[in-house]
Design a protein around this motif. Structure first.
Motif, short mmCIF file in Angstrom:
data_model
loop_
_atom_site.label_atom_id
_atom_site.label_comp_id
_atom_site.label_asym_id
_atom_site.label_seq_id
_atom_site.Cartn_x
_atom_site.Cartn_y
_atom_site.Cartn_z
N THR A 335 50.15 25.00 43.01
CA THR A 335 50.69 26.38 42.53
C THR A 335 50.02 26.71 41.55
OG1 THR A 335 53.00 25.41 43.18
CG2 THR A 335 52.65 27.47 41.93
N GLU A 336 49.42 25.71 40.61
CA GLU A 336 48.83 26.31 39.57
C GLU A 336 47.54 26.85 39.97
OE1 GLU A 336 50.06 23.22 35.87
OE2 GLU A 336 48.32 22.66 37.26
N PHE A 337 46.64 26.25 41.23
CA PHE A 337 45.70 26.72 41.64
C PHE A 337 45.85 28.14 42.22
CE2 PHE A 337 43.41 27.51 45.88
CZ PHE A 337 41.86 27.48 45.60
N TYR A 338 46.80 28.35 43.01
CA TYR A 338 47.23 29.80 43.62
C TYR A 338 47.51 30.82 42.51
CZ TYR A 338 47.38 27.30 48.01
OH TYR A 338 47.00 26.71 49.19
N LYS A 339 48.12 30.51 41.46
CA LYS A 339 48.22 31.42 40.37
C LYS A 339 46.97 31.96 39.91
CE LYS A 339 49.28 31.10 35.41
NZ LYS A 339 48.05 30.78 34.84
N HIS A 340 46.06 30.68 39.64
CA HIS A 340 44.63 31.04 39.26
C HIS A 340 44.00 32.01 40.06
CE1 HIS A 340 40.34 30.27 38.44
NE2 HIS A 340 40.77 30.44 36.94
N GLU A 341 43.93 31.78 41.44
CA GLU A 341 43.20 32.30 42.31
C GLU A 341 43.70 33.73 42.72
OE1 GLU A 341 40.38 31.70 43.27
OE2 GLU A 341 39.91 29.99 42.23
N SER A 342 44.71 34.09 42.48
CA SER A 342 45.49 35.28 42.81
C SER A 342 44.52 36.54 42.62
CB SER A 342 46.83 35.51 42.28
OG SER A 342 47.35 36.93 42.58
N CYS A 343 44.24 37.53 43.33
CA CYS A 343 43.36 38.54 42.96
C CYS A 343 44.11 39.59 41.94
CB CYS A 343 42.65 39.24 44.14
SG CYS A 343 43.80 40.43 44.86
N GLY A 344 45.39 39.46 42.03
CA GLY A 344 46.44 40.39 41.12
C GLY A 344 46.68 41.72 41.74
N LYS A 345 46.03 41.91 43.01
CA LYS A 345 46.08 43.18 43.46
C LYS A 345 47.75 43.41 43.82
CE LYS A 345 44.40 46.51 46.98
NZ LYS A 345 43.39 46.74 48.21
N CYS A 346 48.69 42.46 44.42
CA CYS A 346 49.79 42.81 44.84
C CYS A 346 50.89 42.04 43.71
CB CYS A 346 50.24 41.99 46.01
SG CYS A 346 48.96 42.74 47.46
N THR A 347 51.71 42.71 43.20
CA THR A 347 52.81 42.42 42.20
C THR A 347 53.46 41.12 42.63
OG1 THR A 347 53.00 44.69 41.38
CG2 THR A 347 54.79 43.05 40.78
N PRO A 348 54.14 40.94 43.65
CA PRO A 348 54.80 39.91 44.15
C PRO A 348 53.82 38.48 44.08
CG PRO A 348 55.07 41.52 45.83
CD PRO A 348 54.32 41.98 45.07
#
Length: 436
Positions: A335-348
């Motif tokens: 989950t830490e990986f996905y948090k780091h790799e989220s591009c930030g475009k979508c709020t959810p």
């Protein structure tokens, strides 16, 4: 269905200097290309459809059908883009394929481009793997020098140029529209669809995007026939695939086998689990797929079988975890990986993955209450299916599935005020109040 290995893509990996044109040609390399040039492009598309080849990048969409979506009456150029941005935790099949036999991919690129009538192709490789980029670049150079690329290839009248593009190291660019954004020089973020890439993809032109393994499978299909490929695998999941076993097995590595083989068979081929330990949980397709347990050892590893078991075949990244592993900590790390790799475009996705890490981190330390597990599931439900791409869906999959299969282990963290896992004895503490 046979349950033994079927080396096709991996058949030459042990050859001396297998990555060179001379070594590849000695095994009949580029002969399928001449066979393809003797066929009409539509006949190649039909052959790939008849073979039953489904996308090897995770989604499993029929490859020939995707090619058929390209509108040939569109006056704009057609493009082929190879997705070699392999970034999924646990996935490690495309990089060794490109390292060991890059000409298999290059020949597949030429045949596929000819089939969709594209005169320009791009191979988008993850930027961190510089050694792979150089090897593929060298293979492309050799192909140009030998007349397999460029103008009037093999006297066919067909022209093709191939560009090897180095990405900037973003996991999100494994998503096909974010990859296109990166190719065009913009920040890697997914596009809203429609329009789909087949209609308006790279440079707003018709574009086919396929995974490395999908394209690398094409020469063998053309060379041996669609029926040969379709004779392997299962009724709806045809052919072979590279299964990447990592983790707590004696011989981790790449195992090429027909789709439908079971994990039990693959673990036997890998020498079994580590001595003295048993399988606890595993991922069928990388960390973005719901985890499965030992009760799923005999599930057929095809798209339908794994789906019926509540997960996804994905990229066949089989991460194997034995009884020494704390499932809560493993899920937290993913989950830490996905948090780091989220591009930030979508709020959810942007906000949701951050909150998932906060709750999971507290639970891993034994803080909070059992009600936080329901809060965690509610967060997952509010993230799932509410973003432009599948990154958010992948982020919640290991969480919800781990709570489904290992809720008691989450509760044990709360009961003991921290991880109750005795990493020395490889068992959960039996005594009340024991600490990590």
């Amino acid at each position: 269905m046979p349950d033994t290995l079927t080396p096709v893509l991996t058949a030459n990996w042990g050859d001396d200097r297998a990555w060179t044109l001379a070594s590849y040609a000695a095994r009949g390399g580029y002969q399928a290309l001449d066979k393809a040039f003797a066929m009409d492009p539509d006949a190649i598309i039909a052959a790939v459809k008849d073979s039953g080849l489904r996308g090897r990048g995770g989604a499993g969409f029929p490859t020939g059908m995707k090619w058929g979506f390209i509108p040939q009456d569109n006056p704009k150029p057609k493009y082929l883009v190879v997705n070699a941005d392999e970034s999924e935790p646990g996935t490690c099949k495309d990089i060794p394929l490109m390292m060991a036999s890059p000409h298999t991919l290059v020949e597949g690129v030429i045949i596929s481009s000819y089939a969709i009538r594209a005169n320009k192709a791009f191979i988008y490789i993850r930027g961190e793997v510089l050694h792979v980029i150089r090897r593929v670049q060298n293979a492309v150079r050799e192909a140009y020098e030998a007349g397999h690329l460029g103008t009037n290839i093999h006297g066919s009248g067909y022209d093709l140029d191939v560009v090897v593009h180095a990405g900037a190291g973003a996991y999100i660019c494994g998503e096909e529209t974010a990859l296109l954004e990166g190719l065009e020089g913009r920040r890697g973020q997914p596009r809203l669809r429609p329009p789909f890439p087949a209609v308006a993809g790279l440079y707003a032109s018709p574009t086919v995007i396929n995974n490395v393994e999908s394209i690398a499978s094409v020469p063998s299909i053309i060379g041996n026939g669609a029926g040969w490929f379709a004779s392997m695998g299962t009724e709806k999941s045809k052919g072979f695939g590279i299964f990447s076993l990592s983790g707590h097995v004696k011989k981790p590595g790449q195992y090429e086998a027909p789709l439908g083989i079971t994990l039990r068979t693959l673990i036997d081929l890998a020498g079994g689990m580590r001595e003295g330990h048993e399988l606890k949980f595993w991922t069928p397709g990388g960390s973005s797929t719901p985890i499965l347990t030992a009760e799923h050892l005999d599930v057929p590893l095809d798209f339908e079988g794994v789906g019926a078991a509540g997960s996804m075949l994905g990229t066949r990244a089989l991460q194997i975890f034995d009884d020494t592993t704390c499932v809560v900590r493993a899920v937290l790390r993913w989950t830490e990986f996905y948090k780091h790799e989220s591009c930030g475009k979508c709020t959810p996705c942007r906000e949701g993955t951050w909150w998932l890490v906060q709750v999971l981190s507290a639970l891993e330390k034994g803080k909070g209450s059992e009600a936080d597990l329901d809060l965690l599931l509610d967060q997952c439900d509010n993230i799932l299916g509410r973003s432009f791409c599948a990154l958010a869906d992948g982020a919640v999959s290991p969480i919800s599935s781990s709570i489904q299969h290992f809720r008691d282990e989450y509760v044990a963290h709360l009961t003991h005020g921290g991880c109750p896992f005795d990493h020395t004895a490889s068992t959960l503490f039996a005594t009340e109040g024991a600490s990590a």
